[in-house]
Design a protein around this motif. Sequence first.
Motif, PDB file in Angstrom:
ATOM      1  N   ILE A 192       0.692  -1.162   0.088  1.00 25.81           N
ATOM      2  CA  ILE A 192      -0.050   0.169   0.255  1.00 25.81           C
ATOM      3  C   ILE A 192       0.723   1.246  -0.021  1.00 25.81           C
ATOM      4  O   ILE A 192       0.260   2.400   0.441  1.00 25.81           O
ATOM      5  N   ARG A 214     -10.634   6.610  -2.324  1.00 22.70           N
ATOM      6  CA  ARG A 214     -11.064   5.438  -2.174  1.00 22.70           C
ATOM      7  C   ARG A 214     -12.107   4.799  -2.785  1.00 22.70           C
ATOM      8  O   ARG A 214     -13.076   4.315  -2.502  1.00 22.70           O
ATOM      9  N   LYS A 223      -6.656   6.289   8.891  1.00 20.57           N
ATOM     10  CA  LYS A 223      -7.584   7.214   8.259  1.00 20.57           C
ATOM     11  C   LYS A 223      -8.528   7.734   9.452  1.00 20.57           C
ATOM     12  O   LYS A 223      -8.939   8.912   9.336  1.00 20.57           O
ATOM     13  N   ASP A 268      -3.152  11.393   2.059  1.00 20.21           N
ATOM     14  CA  ASP A 268      -3.395  10.220   1.023  1.00 20.21           C
ATOM     15  C   ASP A 268      -4.845   9.483   1.260  1.00 20.21           C
ATOM     16  O   ASP A 268      -5.397   9.498   2.224  1.00 20.21           O
ATOM     17  N   ASN A 269      -5.275   8.923   0.079  1.00 25.46           N
ATOM     18  CA  ASN A 269      -6.357   7.955   0.206  1.00 25.46           C
ATOM     19  C   ASN A 269      -7.797   8.676   0.501  1.00 25.46           C
ATOM     20  O   ASN A 269      -8.564   8.144   1.094  1.00 25.46           O
ATOM     21  N   LYS A 273      -2.705   2.108  -8.045  1.00 30.96           N
ATOM     22  CA  LYS A 273      -3.511   1.839  -7.161  1.00 30.96           C
ATOM     23  C   LYS A 273      -5.104   1.806  -7.252  1.00 30.96           C
ATOM     24  O   LYS A 273      -5.725   2.072  -6.238  1.00 30.96           O
ATOM     25  N   ASP A 312      -0.254   9.685   5.975  1.00 29.76           N
ATOM     26  CA  ASP A 312      -0.777   8.591   5.307  1.00 29.76           C
ATOM     27  C   ASP A 312      -0.807   7.423   6.268  1.00 29.76           C
ATOM     28  O   ASP A 312      -0.005   6.523   6.184  1.00 29.76           O
TER      29      ASP A 312
HETATM   30  C1  DHB Z   1      -4.655   1.481   2.861  1.00 23.47           C
HETATM   31  C2  DHB Z   1      -3.717   2.323   3.465  1.00 23.47           C
HETATM   32  C3  DHB Z   1      -3.022   3.347   2.502  1.00 23.47           C
HETATM   33  O1  DHB Z   1      -2.371   4.367   3.064  1.00 23.47           O
HETATM   34  C4  DHB Z   1      -3.266   3.199   1.129  1.00 23.47           C
HETATM   35  O2  DHB Z   1      -2.537   4.105   0.525  1.00 23.47           O
HETATM   36  C5  DHB Z   1      -3.795   2.142   0.755  1.00 23.47           C
HETATM   37  C6  DHB Z   1      -4.491   1.369   1.203  1.00 23.47           C
HETATM   38  C7  DHB Z   1      -5.274   0.460   3.591  1.00 23.47           C
HETATM   39  O3  DHB Z   1      -5.421   0.553   4.697  1.00 23.47           O
HETATM   40  O4  DHB Z   1      -5.785  -0.301   2.947  1.00 23.47           O
END
Ligand code: DHB
Length: 234
Positions: free
Chosen positions: A39, A169, A142, A165-166, A210, A139
């Motif tokens: 990841i 999703r 979350k 980041d992310n 990704k 990052d």
């Molecule tokens: C996940 C966490 C991340 O920081 C990422 O870039 C992608 C996936 C995860 O926890 O699944």
Amino acid sequence: MSQDQWTAVERYFSDQLLPSDPALVAALESSAAAGLPAISVSPLQGGLLHLLARALGARRVLEIGTLGGYSAIWIGRALPPDGRLITLEADPKHAEVARANVARAGLDRIVDVRVGGALDTLPRIEAEGGDPFDLVFIDADKPSNCDYFRWALKLTRPGSLILVDNVVRDGTVLESSSDNPSIVGTRRLIGLIHAEPRVRATALPMVGLKGYDGLAIAVVMGDGSVPPRGGARR
Ligand code: DHB
Ligand code: SAH
Ligand code: MG
């Protein structure tokens, strides 16, 4: 467009535009060999972190969420010899893999991997009283994004950048009634940024290696002189 096409596009641009760096390849290989999840940021995202750090002339960077050190190497390569990247990692095994990868990249004097939950480490960094960070890359877990963003504001200066980041999703960020803690954490973060007069921000939804995800990016203004949001719709 399919995932195969997104992957091929990412490969095309990374082959054409990004420097080849054996230490980055080795970091991914050793992370996989050690059983770390795959990841890390993608190559093009790493290239963006690097480019922003360079464009800022960054000397001090904070990263929250090290994993195997892949993004840390991208950022560390953008810093001057006396620059510093402090990167926070809760999992001792991840930190150990990251330290080896950073050392292989020749960045062990620049990249400082700190083990521990970030919310425990951040007060220590504040107490150390170093210069403000020029760039913060968030990052990690979350659900803690709002706390990390508040810390980032505390530890930066006007002109600094804060990246998260992310935030997309696969589009799940739109699920306003979700009880998934990661989605809730991300949506709360966006609400916090919306209500925060000290920053201007945008988001970069991205497709690539990704899948469909993206970054939020905020510049610290510091003086509350930001006009109200909502005027830029077209
Ligand atoms: C996940 C966490 C991340 O920081 C990422 O870039 C992608 C996936 C995860 O926890 O699944
Ligand atoms: N930035 C890395 C990827 C980070 S993945 C890269 O692109 O290469 C997220 C990392 O955050 C994981 O290694 C996880 O162990 C770490 N993490 C999760 N919760 C954390 C916390 N509370 N404090 C510090 N790190 C945490
Ligand atoms: Mg991430």
